[in-house]
Design a protein around this motif. Structure first.
Motif, PDB file in Angstrom:
ATOM      1  N   VAL A 175       0.473  -0.801   0.248  1.00 24.26           N
ATOM      2  CA  VAL A 175      -0.336   0.022   0.247  1.00 24.26           C
ATOM      3  C   VAL A 175       0.795   0.839  -0.083  1.00 24.26           C
ATOM      4  O   VAL A 175       2.073   1.562   0.701  1.00 24.26           O
ATOM      5  N   PHE A 176       1.056   2.943  -1.303  1.00 28.20           N
ATOM      6  CA  PHE A 176       1.215   3.682  -1.489  1.00 28.20           C
ATOM      7  C   PHE A 176       0.634   4.433  -1.156  1.00 28.20           C
ATOM      8  O   PHE A 176      -0.562   5.010  -1.414  1.00 28.20           O
ATOM      9  N   GLY A 177       1.528   5.246  -0.604  1.00 27.88           N
ATOM     10  CA  GLY A 177       0.480   6.780  -0.471  1.00 27.88           C
ATOM     11  C   GLY A 177       0.229   7.506   0.348  1.00 27.88           C
ATOM     12  O   GLY A 177       0.437   6.417   1.722  1.00 27.88           O
ATOM     13  N   ARG A 179      -3.141   9.791   2.572  1.00 30.68           N
ATOM     14  CA  ARG A 179      -4.446  10.509   1.815  1.00 30.68           C
ATOM     15  C   ARG A 179      -5.294  10.283   1.565  1.00 30.68           C
ATOM     16  O   ARG A 179      -5.279   9.219   1.356  1.00 30.68           O
TER      17      ARG A 179
ATOM     18  N   LEU B  52      16.560   2.766  -3.446  1.00 31.11           N
ATOM     19  CA  LEU B  52      14.861   2.432  -3.479  1.00 31.11           C
ATOM     20  C   LEU B  52      16.090   0.658  -2.697  1.00 31.11           C
ATOM     21  O   LEU B  52      15.491  -0.444  -1.646  1.00 31.11           O
ATOM     22  N   LYS B  65       7.915  -2.550   0.510  1.00 33.03           N
ATOM     23  CA  LYS B  65       7.857  -2.243   2.143  1.00 33.03           C
ATOM     24  C   LYS B  65       8.645  -0.347   1.663  1.00 33.03           C
ATOM     25  O   LYS B  65       8.039   0.276   2.766  1.00 33.03           O
ATOM     26  N   GLU B  67       9.309   1.472  -0.645  1.00 34.21           N
ATOM     27  CA  GLU B  67       8.451   2.281  -1.328  1.00 34.21           C
ATOM     28  C   GLU B  67       7.330   2.056  -0.211  1.00 34.21           C
ATOM     29  O   GLU B  67       6.482   3.988  -0.625  1.00 34.21           O
ATOM     30  N   GLU B  68       6.294   1.420   0.492  1.00 32.76           N
ATOM     31  CA  GLU B  68       4.857   1.285   1.389  1.00 32.76           C
ATOM     32  C   GLU B  68       5.804   2.946   2.164  1.00 32.76           C
ATOM     33  O   GLU B  68       5.129   4.364   2.450  1.00 32.76           O
ATOM     34  N   SER B  71       6.708   6.455  -0.034  1.00 32.15           N
ATOM     35  CA  SER B  71       5.088   7.217   0.003  1.00 32.15           C
ATOM     36  C   SER B  71       4.800   7.965   0.551  1.00 32.15           C
ATOM     37  O   SER B  71       3.591   8.447   0.622  1.00 32.15           O
ATOM     38  N   PHE B  72       4.593   7.259   1.687  1.00 34.88           N
ATOM     39  CA  PHE B  72       4.334   7.738   2.854  1.00 34.88           C
ATOM     40  C   PHE B  72       4.362   9.187   3.650  1.00 34.88           C
ATOM     41  O   PHE B  72       3.790  10.248   3.949  1.00 34.88           O
ATOM     42  N   ASP B  90      -1.013  21.585   3.205  1.00 33.85           N
ATOM     43  CA  ASP B  90      -2.134  21.621   2.292  1.00 33.85           C
ATOM     44  C   ASP B  90      -3.007  20.452   3.120  1.00 33.85           C
ATOM     45  O   ASP B  90      -4.487  21.266   2.795  1.00 33.85           O
ATOM     46  N   PRO B 127       3.562  20.030  -1.774  1.00 30.43           N
ATOM     47  CA  PRO B 127       2.725  20.579  -0.828  1.00 30.43           C
ATOM     48  C   PRO B 127       2.836  19.333  -0.296  1.00 30.43           C
ATOM     49  O   PRO B 127       3.496  18.626   0.448  1.00 30.43           O
ATOM     50  N   HIS B 128       2.379  19.333   1.045  1.00 31.58           N
ATOM     51  CA  HIS B 128       2.257  18.672   2.600  1.00 31.58           C
ATOM     52  C   HIS B 128       1.507  18.575   3.685  1.00 31.58           C
ATOM     53  O   HIS B 128       0.958  19.123   3.780  1.00 31.58           O
ATOM     54  N   VAL B 129       2.095  17.083   4.376  1.00 37.00           N
ATOM     55  CA  VAL B 129       0.965  17.585   5.724  1.00 37.00           C
ATOM     56  C   VAL B 129       0.842  18.839   6.759  1.00 37.00           C
ATOM     57  O   VAL B 129       1.828  18.880   6.614  1.00 37.00           O
TER      58      VAL B 129
END
Ligand code: SF4
Ligand code: SF4
Ligand code: FES
Ligand code: FES
Lengths: 763, 165
Positions: A175-177, A179, B52, B65, B67-68, B71-72, B90, B127-129
């Motif tokens: 699972v990637f990303g 929001r 990576l 794993k 990349e999980e 990307s998070f 944002d 953009p950022h959390v």
């Protein structure tokens, strides 16, 4: 007295340890509370927020509050409500959020008719869409021939990734990303690597992951006929529900069996069924490739039987009753019968049947020490799921094998040559701490009859509760050995060798191909006429003088005996039919009202053929007598389709011990031979196109650096030279050549034997 | 095309030593992954596919794993970035305080979409959390430094100063 809680005033019983949602689902109340992320095999996550219930505390300190049913432990007297407006609002609002990005493509979505999202959205009461902005969209991935992805349909319940990684141990899907851009997939496009990938279509509650093979002949699920069936692709006997319509088998889904496969199937079990539409499948009677009528075939066979020179060959691929019918017919004609064309395989099957009852897959999941000998998990893939479950509970794993395995990183490794298995088993047994539940999973061909024999002796000294599971690819290995007497394979071959048998009536067998010892049969093929009843276009079928078309498993009924010694029945799901695009008056008098012309194909169930032959030969009475006698003696009570199955009594098992204890004899030669298995390889699944497109490269496997050659030339027992390209496998044991079982059979060698090879260098 | 081994060649030996130290100290090698990624990104600018795979190899994790994680966490860069990096929050509070128009304005000034490198490598805007500066929304991270009350004027001034260097 069972404990209860209350939902909207109704009493709901529960078991200790259950949460509220679980208790409701266990009662079959799957509409009381809408839910998505909970799945019985995956547990609760609290991710979707859909399963709200309102809790009324019994004290006056706390106000009533809305909670997630899947995270709320059931307890006695709990007062819960869903029928109040705030809970309803919550259900509808969450549903609206989940539907915010969902495409309105239900008419072309394969989930339609079995869509949890549709059911739950209606249940949750979401009617009106308020959100007006653009929907989030993804680019879906190409995930290979088995599974389709349409990522825009995702509701982020995380079921897929929890199944793929946690339950099945897959490493190429995640699972990637974060929001609203959470993506479930692979690093790059490409076929999913897990042998359990097909389950994604069942665990995903929406149409993100659907069955690509089913898609090719898709009809809505409510148009499918189904029946309780048993997977015919290995000896675990997973329960299945095939779906067919209009004379065509379209998919296979899992069917719940609490002790074998509660929720899942391996991809061989799900996609192996495509052998039934292989383009070379025999559909008609053929005599030396000329199509003949059924009557002509029967007359011919009856003549041949009357001449008294026929030998009967059964098969571990055919079911219990079909082998029995073959045996009874042979008896009625006073002719020799063998269930195996290779004495090695017969001894192996009998040794396996003589083992004490094996633990169920559920018990395997509770083991504390596990030893895996050889590629047991490639032979019977679903063994892996309980092993992963045991590992999650902290079990200790030992892996003894020639080749690297998928679980290498989870256990203690013992790389060995094929002659090392027995020692590895002995060491493990001696080191097993008392009071620990231990299970040995063994690959049948890695051990061979001699190895299984030693395993049985070892097990006698182990504490009760220690079990041995022997993985084999034949669905009815034990059932075929069941009616076999010791040494009958050898006797049949002797009769052929001396010319007493000149005709072989074979049932779903491939003696000239992969059944274990092709050279013996090849050498006699000019003097031996073969009549073969089968549904597969095997090597033997090509060579057979008379071809008789047989119903595949989903097209007939029967009983398999699985690895535990459990009889399980399967029902007929459908009758195959052929379509003619135009009406042909010579075939039928009137076209079907719609859809061209459908012609039901007349395929034999082996029992019916045996009976017809007994009748024509005037031996019906003695045929029935023999049939009844054996049936009553050995299996007086057989289960019906859909039953959990019944076991052969332990007392009977001693009967299968073989007279002469096999001694391992490896011969001489530079190399040791071992089998190389991959999860899609099995006699029937080999003709399933989509699955086979994932097969690893062909060739002989060996450790790196052992030779400069490009290919190996090996000579079969009957002097034929075969060339195999070399595939180097890092981490494999030295001095071993690993070949697919069908190649070993073609050479006439068994795993564990030694051989010399000619090395072919680069030009 | 580079490979995981050539990544090791490209790394200064001090970075390699530091990575190895983290791997040694971690209770399991996997546990060192965020430090490994941080060090690799510091040394190489961003985590490309080969980097990576190298991180996966070093920690014994499956590449999926890694990349999980990449990307998070928005602090991990999977694409090349400019010399300066502006991350504009944002999430909810900043969204209410006008983050949306700020991001659109940023795109206009930079002439590229968010995430692309602008002005011949001068800077990138992402953009950022939520940065945890909700009380001072709109908020931003300017080359790693948290800034509150980051309005349109601040944006114009900042990007102008970056463009000239
Ligand atoms: S892909 Fe399916 S199973 Fe996976 S999170 Fe999305 S909806 Fe759930
Ligand atoms: S493990 Fe064996 S019985 Fe079960 S689905 Fe796979 S092939 Fe069929
Ligand atoms: S099922 Fe309870 S939160 Fe998803
Ligand atoms: S929402 Fe922007 S800092 Fe919290």
């Amino acid at each position: 007295m069972t404990a209860h809680f209350y939902l909207d005033g109704r009493e709901i019983p529960f078991q200790p340890g259950q949460n509220v949602l679980e208790a409701l689902l266990a009662m079959g109340r799957d509409r009381d509370v809408p839910y998505f992320c909970y799945h019985p095999a995956l547990g609760s996550l609290g991710a979707c927020r859909q399963c709200a219930v309102k809790l009324y505390p019994h004290d006056d300190k706390h106000p009533p509050r809305v909670m997630m049913a899947c995270l709320l432990p059931a307890s006695a007297g709990l007062q819960l409500v869903t029928a109040e407006s705030d809970v309803r609002r919550e259900h509808a609002a969450i549903s609206e959020l989940l539907m915010r990005n969902h495409p309105h493509d239900c008419p072309i979505c394969d989930e339609g008719g079995q869509c949890h999202l549709q059911d739950m959205t209606v249940r949750a009461g979401h009617r009106l869409r308020h959100y007006e902005n653009a929907k989030r969209t993804f680019r879906s991935q190409q995930l290979g021939p088995l599974i389709r992805q349409e990522m825009n349909r995702c509701i982020t319940c995380y079921r897929c990734v929890r199944f793929y990684q946690d339950i099945a141990g897959g490493e190429d899907f995640g699972v990637f990303g974060s929001r609203d851009r959470v993506f479930f997939g692979r690093l790059h496009d490409g076929p999913l690597e897990s042998p359990f990938a097909g389950n994604l279509a069942e665990v995903c509650p929406t149409g993100v992951f659907t069955d690509k093979v089913y898609h090719a002949s898709y009809l809505r699920p409510w148009d499918l006929e189904t029946a309780a069936s048993i997977c015919p692709h290995c000896n675990l006997g997973c329960n299945t529900a095939p779906g067919a319509a209009r004379g065509r088998l379209r998919r296979v889904r899992q069917r719940h069996h609490p002790d074998i496969n509660p929720y899942f199937l391996c991809d061989r079990g799900r996609y192996g069924f495509r052998h039934v539409v292989h383009r070379r499948r025999p559909w008609r009677h053929r005599l030396r490739s000329r199509e003949i009528e059924r009557d002509e075939a029967l007359d011919r066979l009856t003549d041949l039987l009357r001449q008294g020179e026929t030998g009967f060959l059964g098969s571990p691929r055919a079911d219990v009753q079909d082998n029995l019918a073959w045996l009874a017919l042979a008896d009625a004609y006073g002719a020799p019968f063998a269930a195996f064309s290779d004495p090695w395989q017969e001894a192996l099957a009998r040794e396996i049947l003589a083992l004490p009852q094996a633990p169920s897959l559920r018990q395997l999941g509770e083991a504390e020490r596990i030893l895996i000998l050889g590629q047991a998990l490639e032979i019977s893939p679903s063994l892996r799921l309980p092993v992963q479950a045991a590992l999650r509970r902290g079990a200790q794993l030992t892996l003894a094998s020639v080749l690297p395995t998928a679980l290498d990183r989870y256990g203690e490794l013992r790389r060995l040559r094929p002659d090392g298995y027995v020692d590895a088993a002995g060491d493990w047994c001696r080191a097993l701490p008392s009071g620990k539940r231990g299970v040995i999973l063994a690959s049948a061909d890695a051990l061979g009859p001699a190895g299984v024999h030693v395993l049985r002796r070892l097990q006698e000294d182990l504490p009760p509760g220690t079990g041995v599971v022997v993985a084999h690819r034949a669905p009815n290995l034990g059932g075929a050995a069941f009616f076999a007497t010791d040494g009958q394979s050898q006797r049949l071959r002797e009769a052929i060798r001396v010319g007493r048998c000149r005709h072989l009536l074979a049932l779903a067998a491939d003696p000239l191909g992969e059944d274990g010892d092709a050279p013996f049969w090849r050498q006699r093929s000019s003097a031996l006429r073969i009549s073969l009843l089968d549904c597969l276009p095997t090597t033997t079928l090509e060579a057979a003088e008379l071809q008789l078309p047989m119903a595949a498993v989903a097209e007939r009924e029967g009983v398999f005996l699985n690895y535990e010694g459990r009889f399980q029945a399967f029902a007929r799901v459908y009758r195959p039919a052929q379509y003619h695009p135009h009406w042909d008056p010579s075939r039928s008098t009137f076209p079907l009202p719609a859809g061209g012309m459908r012609e039901e194909l007349a395929l034999w169930e082996p029992r019916d053929l045996a009976e017809a032959l007994a009748q024509r030969g005037g031996r019906l009475e003695s045929f029935h007598q023999r049939l009844e006698f054996y049936r009553h003696y050995l299996c007086p009570e057989l289960p019906g389709p859909g039953d959990p199955g019944s076991f052969i009594p332990d007392a009977l098992r001693a009967r299968f011990r073989i007279g002469i204890v096999p001694v391992p004899h490896s011969g001489t030669g530079r190399w040791w031979l071992s089998a190389f298995h991959w999860y899609g390889d099995e006699a029937q699944a080999r003709f399933a196109g989509e699955l086979q497109s994932l097969a690893p490269v062909a060739g002989v496997r060996l450790a790196p650096g052992q030779t400069q050659a490009q290919a190996m030339l090996l000579t079969s027992r009957d002097g034929q030279t075969r060339r195999y390209p070399i595939v180097e496998v890092a981490g494999m044991a030295a001095d071993v050549l690993a070949l697919p079982p069908s190649d070993l059979s073609d050479l006439g060698y068994h795993p564990g034997e030694r051989i010399d090879a000619l090395e072919e260098s680069a030009p | 095309m580079s490979s995981p081994t050539s990544i090791a060649d490209r790394l200064p030996s001090s970075v390699r030593t530091e990575i190895e130290a983290h791997l040694r100290q971690a209770p399991q090698r996997e546990a060192a992954i965020s430090d490994v990624l941080r060090l690799l990104q510091q040394a190489l600018g961003y985590i490309d596919d080969d980097t990576l795979l190298y991180a996966a190899q070093q920690t014994g994790m499956p590449p999926v794993k890694v990349e999980e994680l990449c990307s998070f966490y928005p602090l991990v860069l999977r694409r090349p970035a400019g010399r300066h990096l502006l991350r504009i929050c944002d999430s909810v509070s900043c969204h209410l305080a006008g983050a949306d128009s700020l991001l659109r304005q940023a795109e206009e000034i930079s002439g590229v979409t968010l995430g692309q490198v602008a002005k011949e490598g001068s800077y990138s805007i992402l953009p950022h959390v939520c940065l945890g500066l909700c009380d001072r929304a709109p908020a931003a991270l300017v080359d790693g430094h948290a800034v509150g009350g980051f309005d349109g004027d601040a944006l114009v001034a900042l990007l102008a100063s970056w463009e000239h260097r």
